[in-house]
Scaffold this motif. Structure first.
Motif, PDB file in Angstrom:
ATOM      1  N   LYS A   1       0.841  -1.186   0.000  1.00  0.00           N
ATOM      2  CA  LYS A   1       0.000   0.000   0.000  1.00  0.00           C
ATOM      3  C   LYS A   1       0.880   1.241   0.000  1.00  0.00           C
ATOM      4  N   VAL A   2       0.577   2.181  -0.881  1.00  0.00           N
ATOM      5  CA  VAL A   2       1.317   3.434  -0.966  1.00  0.00           C
ATOM      6  C   VAL A   2       0.359   4.579  -0.669  1.00  0.00           C
ATOM      7  N   GLU A   3       0.699   5.386   0.339  1.00  0.00           N
ATOM      8  CA  GLU A   3      -0.108   6.546   0.711  1.00  0.00           C
ATOM      9  C   GLU A   3       0.654   7.817   0.377  1.00  0.00           C
TER      10      GLU A   3
ATOM     11  N   TYR B   1       8.169   3.776  -9.360  1.00  0.00           N
ATOM     12  CA  TYR B   1       8.570   5.050  -9.951  1.00  0.00           C
ATOM     13  C   TYR B   1       7.485   6.092  -9.717  1.00  0.00           C
ATOM     14  N   LEU B   2       7.899   7.274  -9.253  1.00  0.00           N
ATOM     15  CA  LEU B   2       6.972   8.368  -9.050  1.00  0.00           C
ATOM     16  C   LEU B   2       6.803   9.164 -10.344  1.00  0.00           C
ATOM     17  N   SER B   3       5.760   9.975 -10.382  1.00  0.00           N
ATOM     18  CA  SER B   3       5.417  10.730 -11.585  1.00  0.00           C
ATOM     19  C   SER B   3       6.547  11.628 -12.060  1.00  0.00           C
ATOM     20  N   GLN B   4       6.735  11.698 -13.379  1.00  0.00           N
ATOM     21  CA  GLN B   4       7.670  12.656 -13.961  1.00  0.00           C
ATOM     22  C   GLN B   4       6.948  13.919 -14.417  1.00  0.00           C
ATOM     23  N   GLN B   5       5.651  14.031 -14.014  1.00  0.00           N
ATOM     24  CA  GLN B   5       4.837  15.148 -14.481  1.00  0.00           C
ATOM     25  C   GLN B   5       4.359  16.081 -13.377  1.00  0.00           C
ATOM     26  N   ALA B   6       4.302  15.602 -12.131  1.00  0.00           N
ATOM     27  CA  ALA B   6       3.729  16.408 -11.051  1.00  0.00           C
ATOM     28  C   ALA B   6       4.364  16.050  -9.718  1.00  0.00           C
ATOM     29  N   LYS B   7       4.342  16.992  -8.791  1.00  0.00           N
ATOM     30  CA  LYS B   7       4.883  16.788  -7.450  1.00  0.00           C
ATOM     31  C   LYS B   7       4.186  15.624  -6.750  1.00  0.00           C
ATOM     32  N   VAL B   8       4.956  14.830  -6.000  1.00  0.00           N
ATOM     33  CA  VAL B   8       4.422  13.719  -5.220  1.00  0.00           C
ATOM     34  C   VAL B   8       5.045  13.772  -3.818  1.00  0.00           C
ATOM     35  N   SER B   9       4.206  13.766  -2.794  1.00  0.00           N
ATOM     36  CA  SER B   9       4.666  13.693  -1.404  1.00  0.00           C
ATOM     37  C   SER B   9       4.172  12.382  -0.811  1.00  0.00           C
ATOM     38  N   ILE B  10       5.085  11.579  -0.299  1.00  0.00           N
ATOM     39  CA  ILE B  10       4.763  10.243   0.188  1.00  0.00           C
ATOM     40  C   ILE B  10       4.505  10.268   1.689  1.00  0.00           C
ATOM     41  N   LYS B  11       3.423   9.618   2.108  1.00  0.00           N
ATOM     42  CA  LYS B  11       3.112   9.512   3.536  1.00  0.00           C
ATOM     43  C   LYS B  11       3.601   8.188   4.109  1.00  0.00           C
ATOM     44  N   ALA B  12       3.326   7.082   3.423  1.00  0.00           N
ATOM     45  CA  ALA B  12       3.710   5.774   3.960  1.00  0.00           C
ATOM     46  C   ALA B  12       3.700   4.730   2.855  1.00  0.00           C
ATOM     47  N   VAL B  13       4.516   3.703   3.050  1.00  0.00           N
ATOM     48  CA  VAL B  13       4.485   2.501   2.229  1.00  0.00           C
ATOM     49  C   VAL B  13       4.375   1.331   3.194  1.00  0.00           C
TER      50      VAL B  13
END
Length: 329
Positions: A64-66, A112-124
């Motif tokens: 799970k990725v939050e 892999y995170l987006s190459q188009q928009a900001k991503v802030s990760i809470k938890a994996v």
């Protein structure tokens, strides 16, 4: 479910990680020094995590990725044991996704995170009875500096940008410093590369300086030389490839406001490499951008500048072929 640790061992491909309000935001600059990255944090692209991955080993069949809600649709690529598995696309305001059906054997997971928009990760998170561990592989570290053509917004998905494709083919650990419109060879970026542990560096030169009319015949080569000299203050023997622009449609023979064409830029970029080579730096190499993406692929430039998804795949394959000899020797 239980959380894995999120730090610079599990979030890779970033220059720095900002921890704030229960979230971790990957930056492709040193966010503590962000005020020095003008204009306006490289026009806001430094927070877009092109090439940034969450990596770990696990035997969990569920992950799970939050993440923080976004106004944008976000695409995440899942690569399992170095093979592309799937793209997960979230809707605006979504805050999580669950990856299910993974093999119960130990797997190397890359998200892999987006190459188009900001991503802030809470938890994996993984299953309670599952195990996880850090990626212990010792892949050589590659920094790829360039423009929007290196950020690859138009790529099919985050793991299908040309730097990600080339890194996968060459088994390199990628840090992508592709900044849309902002590959202007500022000294602060040279210092960032200088201060980052790395085994191999590629620098794409020309296309943004052509478009911004920011360097002329007096300053273009001087800026490239100064940029490389700063990197060499610490990375004295690290192989560096300086590449010239890929095919650029009308820009090939049409002078910009300061009188440059891409044809002339390629000539001067090659001359910079010759200057270093003739003065004892045998670890600086030249790659002609036309050998990576030539006029034969002009039909894959829908805006006469950026390759489409198919074009980036061709670039990835050609770059891997061109770069191979420089770090395997």
């Amino acid at each position: 479910m239980k959380r894995i640790d999120l730090n610079n061992k599990t979030i890779v491909g970033a220059i720095s990680l900002e921890e704030k309000d229960d979230y971790i935001t990957p930056w492709r600059i040193d966010y503590v020094e962000k005020d020095f990255y003008t204009p306006n944090l490289l026009e806001g692209v430094a927070e877009i995590p092109a090439g940034v991955r969450i990596v770990f080993n696990t035997n969990s069949t569920k992950v799970k990725v939050e993440f923080a809600a976004s106004q944008n649709t976000l695409a995440f690529d899942v690569v399992l044991n170095k093979k592309y598995l799937k793209t997960i696309t979230t809707n605006p305001q979504d805050t999580a996704f669950i990856l299910e059906g993974l093999p119960s054997s130990n797997n190397f997971v890359e998200i892999y995170l987006s190459q188009q928009a900001k991503v802030s990760i809470k938890a994996v998170s993984i299953e309670l009875d599952a195990d996880w561990g850090f990626d212990l592989s010792e892949r050589k570290k590659w920094i790829a500096y360039g423009s929007s053509i290196t950020q690859c917004r138009e790529a099919e998905s985050p793991s299908k940008t040309w730097p990600a494709i080339a890194a996968n083919k060459l088994n390199l650990a990628l840090t992508c410093l592709g900044f849309s419109g902002q590959c202007q060879y500022e000294p602060i970026i040279a210092q960032t590369i200088r201060d980052t542990p790395v085994d191999f560096i590629s620098l794409c030169a020309g296309i943004n300086t052509y478009g911004a009319n920011c360097y002329n015949d007096r300053t273009f080569q001087a800026s490239l030389i100064g940029f490389i000299k700063i990197i060499r203050e610490k990375h004295t023997t690290v192989p560096i490839v300086l590449s010239s622009p890929i095919y650029g449609a009308f820009r090939e023979e049409t002078p910009n406001l300061v009188g440059y064409t891409l044809i002339e830029m390629r000539k001067q970029i090659k001359e910079v490499v010759d200057i270093f080579n003739n003065n004892g730096d045998q670890q600086l190499f030249y790659v002609d951008g036309l050998s990576i993406f030539s006029e034969a692929f002009a039909h894959l430039l829908p805006d006469d500048l950026h390759p489409n998804a198919e074009g980036y795949k061709i670039m990835g394959t050609n770059f891997a072929r061109a770069l191979d000899e420089y770090f395997t020797s």
